[in-house]
Write a protein that holds these residues in place. Sequence first.
Motif, PDB file in Angstrom:
ATOM      1  N   GLU A   1      -2.246   7.147 -15.361  1.00 25.39           N
ATOM      2  CA  GLU A   1      -0.517   7.440 -15.109  1.00 25.39           C
ATOM      3  C   GLU A   1      -0.400   7.267 -14.109  1.00 25.39           C
ATOM      4  O   GLU A   1       1.123   7.604 -14.255  1.00 25.39           O
ATOM      5  CB  GLU A   1      -0.353   9.098 -15.945  1.00 25.39           C
ATOM      6  CG  GLU A   1      -0.416   8.452 -17.636  1.00 25.39           C
ATOM      7  CD  GLU A   1      -0.649  10.356 -18.665  1.00 25.39           C
ATOM      8  OE1 GLU A   1       0.038   9.706 -19.775  1.00 25.39           O
ATOM      9  OE2 GLU A   1      -0.212  10.852 -18.220  1.00 25.39           O
ATOM     10  N   ALA A   2      -1.117   7.684 -13.292  1.00 28.73           N
ATOM     11  CA  ALA A   2       0.630   7.844 -11.792  1.00 28.73           C
ATOM     12  C   ALA A   2      -0.507   6.498 -10.877  1.00 28.73           C
ATOM     13  O   ALA A   2       0.440   5.695 -10.420  1.00 28.73           O
ATOM     14  CB  ALA A   2      -0.754   9.593 -11.130  1.00 28.73           C
ATOM     15  N   VAL A   3      -1.773   6.086 -11.403  1.00 21.86           N
ATOM     16  CA  VAL A   3      -1.320   4.574 -11.301  1.00 21.86           C
ATOM     17  C   VAL A   3      -0.900   3.873 -11.715  1.00 21.86           C
ATOM     18  O   VAL A   3       0.064   2.928 -10.895  1.00 21.86           O
ATOM     19  CB  VAL A   3      -3.035   4.223 -11.801  1.00 21.86           C
ATOM     20  CG1 VAL A   3      -2.933   2.847 -11.420  1.00 21.86           C
ATOM     21  CG2 VAL A   3      -4.070   4.630 -10.188  1.00 21.86           C
ATOM     22  N   ALA A   4      -0.128   3.804 -12.422  1.00 17.84           N
ATOM     23  CA  ALA A   4       0.648   3.059 -13.865  1.00 17.84           C
ATOM     24  C   ALA A   4       2.620   3.177 -12.960  1.00 17.84           C
ATOM     25  O   ALA A   4       3.091   2.849 -13.060  1.00 17.84           O
ATOM     26  CB  ALA A   4       1.389   3.854 -14.764  1.00 17.84           C
ATOM     27  N   ALA A   5       2.095   4.882 -12.051  1.00 19.05           N
ATOM     28  CA  ALA A   5       3.600   5.145 -12.046  1.00 19.05           C
ATOM     29  C   ALA A   5       3.589   4.007 -10.288  1.00 19.05           C
ATOM     30  O   ALA A   5       4.600   3.875  -9.633  1.00 19.05           O
ATOM     31  CB  ALA A   5       3.842   6.342 -11.495  1.00 19.05           C
ATOM     32  N   GLY A   6       2.314   4.356  -9.314  1.00 20.76           N
ATOM     33  CA  GLY A   6       2.528   3.061  -8.578  1.00 20.76           C
ATOM     34  C   GLY A   6       3.156   1.799  -8.776  1.00 20.76           C
ATOM     35  O   GLY A   6       2.966   1.392  -7.700  1.00 20.76           O
TER      36      GLY A   6
ATOM     37  N   SER B   1       0.745  -1.187   0.183  1.00 19.21           N
ATOM     38  CA  SER B   1      -0.394   0.345  -0.318  1.00 19.21           C
ATOM     39  C   SER B   1       1.000   1.192  -0.558  1.00 19.21           C
ATOM     40  O   SER B   1       0.536   2.366  -0.730  1.00 19.21           O
ATOM     41  CB  SER B   1      -0.922  -0.278   1.113  1.00 19.21           C
ATOM     42  OG  SER B   1      -1.750   1.043   1.297  1.00 19.21           O
ATOM     43  N   ARG B   2       1.931   0.780   0.589  1.00 23.86           N
ATOM     44  CA  ARG B   2       2.517   2.637   0.568  1.00 23.86           C
ATOM     45  C   ARG B   2       3.277   3.095  -0.352  1.00 23.86           C
ATOM     46  O   ARG B   2       3.243   3.925  -0.564  1.00 23.86           O
ATOM     47  CB  ARG B   2       3.962   2.218   1.753  1.00 23.86           C
ATOM     48  CG  ARG B   2       5.254   3.383   2.129  1.00 23.86           C
ATOM     49  CD  ARG B   2       5.653   3.082   3.244  1.00 23.86           C
ATOM     50  NE  ARG B   2       6.466   1.721   3.756  1.00 23.86           N
ATOM     51  CZ  ARG B   2       7.197   1.116   2.338  1.00 23.86           C
ATOM     52  NH1 ARG B   2       7.900   2.464   1.544  1.00 23.86           N
ATOM     53  NH2 ARG B   2       8.257   0.439   1.952  1.00 23.86           N
ATOM     54  N   LEU B   3       4.111   1.598  -0.785  1.00 28.38           N
ATOM     55  CA  LEU B   3       4.977   1.369  -2.204  1.00 28.38           C
ATOM     56  C   LEU B   3       3.782   2.401  -3.448  1.00 28.38           C
ATOM     57  O   LEU B   3       4.239   3.255  -4.224  1.00 28.38           O
ATOM     58  CB  LEU B   3       5.375   0.605  -2.700  1.00 28.38           C
ATOM     59  CG  LEU B   3       7.298  -0.403  -1.518  1.00 28.38           C
ATOM     60  CD1 LEU B   3       6.788  -1.804  -2.097  1.00 28.38           C
ATOM     61  CD2 LEU B   3       7.922   1.002  -2.411  1.00 28.38           C
ATOM     62  N   LEU B   4       2.500   2.311  -3.522  1.00 31.58           N
ATOM     63  CA  LEU B   4       1.292   2.159  -3.987  1.00 31.58           C
ATOM     64  C   LEU B   4       1.564   3.424  -4.122  1.00 31.58           C
ATOM     65  O   LEU B   4       1.314   4.393  -4.873  1.00 31.58           O
ATOM     66  CB  LEU B   4       0.137   1.475  -4.634  1.00 31.58           C
ATOM     67  CG  LEU B   4       0.218   0.238  -5.084  1.00 31.58           C
ATOM     68  CD1 LEU B   4      -1.035  -0.626  -4.563  1.00 31.58           C
ATOM     69  CD2 LEU B   4       0.165  -0.545  -6.226  1.00 31.58           C
ATOM     70  N   THR B   5       0.933   4.112  -2.783  1.00 32.13           N
ATOM     71  CA  THR B   5       0.882   5.610  -2.399  1.00 32.13           C
ATOM     72  C   THR B   5       2.059   6.882  -2.961  1.00 32.13           C
ATOM     73  O   THR B   5       1.422   7.272  -3.376  1.00 32.13           O
ATOM     74  CB  THR B   5       0.016   5.789  -1.447  1.00 32.13           C
ATOM     75  OG1 THR B   5       0.920   5.218  -0.623  1.00 32.13           O
ATOM     76  CG2 THR B   5      -1.389   4.707  -1.272  1.00 32.13           C
ATOM     77  N   GLU B   6       2.939   5.703  -2.456  1.00 30.95           N
ATOM     78  CA  GLU B   6       4.255   6.676  -3.058  1.00 30.95           C
ATOM     79  C   GLU B   6       4.468   6.992  -4.259  1.00 30.95           C
ATOM     80  O   GLU B   6       4.714   8.009  -4.400  1.00 30.95           O
ATOM     81  CB  GLU B   6       5.646   6.162  -1.728  1.00 30.95           C
ATOM     82  CG  GLU B   6       5.225   6.217  -1.144  1.00 30.95           C
ATOM     83  CD  GLU B   6       6.687   5.411  -0.024  1.00 30.95           C
ATOM     84  OE1 GLU B   6       6.534   5.638   1.200  1.00 30.95           O
ATOM     85  OE2 GLU B   6       7.304   5.068  -1.176  1.00 30.95           O
ATOM     86  N   GLY B   7       4.452   5.941  -5.125  1.00 34.23           N
ATOM     87  CA  GLY B   7       4.679   5.670  -6.675  1.00 34.23           C
ATOM     88  C   GLY B   7       3.440   7.369  -6.898  1.00 34.23           C
ATOM     89  O   GLY B   7       4.127   7.899  -8.409  1.00 34.23           O
ATOM     90  N   ILE B   8       2.374   6.903  -6.709  1.00 34.02           N
ATOM     91  CA  ILE B   8       1.148   7.630  -7.459  1.00 34.02           C
ATOM     92  C   ILE B   8       1.238   9.492  -6.726  1.00 34.02           C
ATOM     93  O   ILE B   8       1.494  10.221  -7.001  1.00 34.02           O
ATOM     94  CB  ILE B   8      -0.234   7.030  -7.267  1.00 34.02           C
ATOM     95  CG1 ILE B   8      -0.649   5.895  -6.957  1.00 34.02           C
ATOM     96  CG2 ILE B   8      -1.683   8.536  -6.863  1.00 34.02           C
ATOM     97  CD1 ILE B   8      -1.516   5.205  -6.156  1.00 34.02           C
ATOM     98  N   ALA B   9       1.857   8.891  -5.938  1.00 33.73           N
ATOM     99  CA  ALA B   9       2.829  11.026  -5.166  1.00 33.73           C
ATOM    100  C   ALA B   9       3.150  11.545  -6.122  1.00 33.73           C
ATOM    101  O   ALA B   9       3.216  12.848  -6.516  1.00 33.73           O
ATOM    102  CB  ALA B   9       2.262  10.847  -3.685  1.00 33.73           C
TER     103      ALA B   9
END
Length: 192
Positions: A81-86, A63-71
């Motif tokens: 695209e933000a979800v893809a980064a997450g 969860s932390r990695l997904l949200t950090e990638g989005i942020a």
Amino acid sequence: MGRWEPGARERLVVAAVDLFTEQGYDATTVAQIAERAGVTKSTFFRHFPDKRELLVAGQETLSRLLTEGIADAPGNASPLEAVAAGLERASTAMGPGSRELAPRLKAAVAASAELQERDTLKTVSLAAAMTTALVARGVPDPTAALAGELGVLAFKRGYAEWAEDDRGAEDELAGYTLAALDELRAASASLG
């Protein structure tokens, strides 16, 4: 049994998955899991509140990695695209050990209604975390919720394909999750 051996948490997860697959979730005790992992029961309880939590051991990290990638996605990135980064950030953190464990984990979850319920709660939690991260970027709630759900679906589809693929172990999960997201994006566009 070594009291502070490194890797105890990971060994506990592998031991639990193996035992759940061999004898079923209900028939497996915490004492058996600890013994198979080569640790004491007290070590088990230092890492997990109960045996059910073993199968979602990495949920907080995921969860932390997904949200950090989005942020951390570029400011002009679209919600997907933000979800893809997450997805890329989270997927890159999962290695060969996760891939090896995946088929056994899938079998253990499929054989237990309680673990299926816990897996569903994990899915809901991950989608909510991504939705919250997208809303924090200024994405409207309905769009953020849909993008978060697509992100979870892409992760699950990509993870399943990665785990079952017989190509080389060097294939990274990120390629599978991003391909799954692209497929879902195309499918949603065709809904009209």
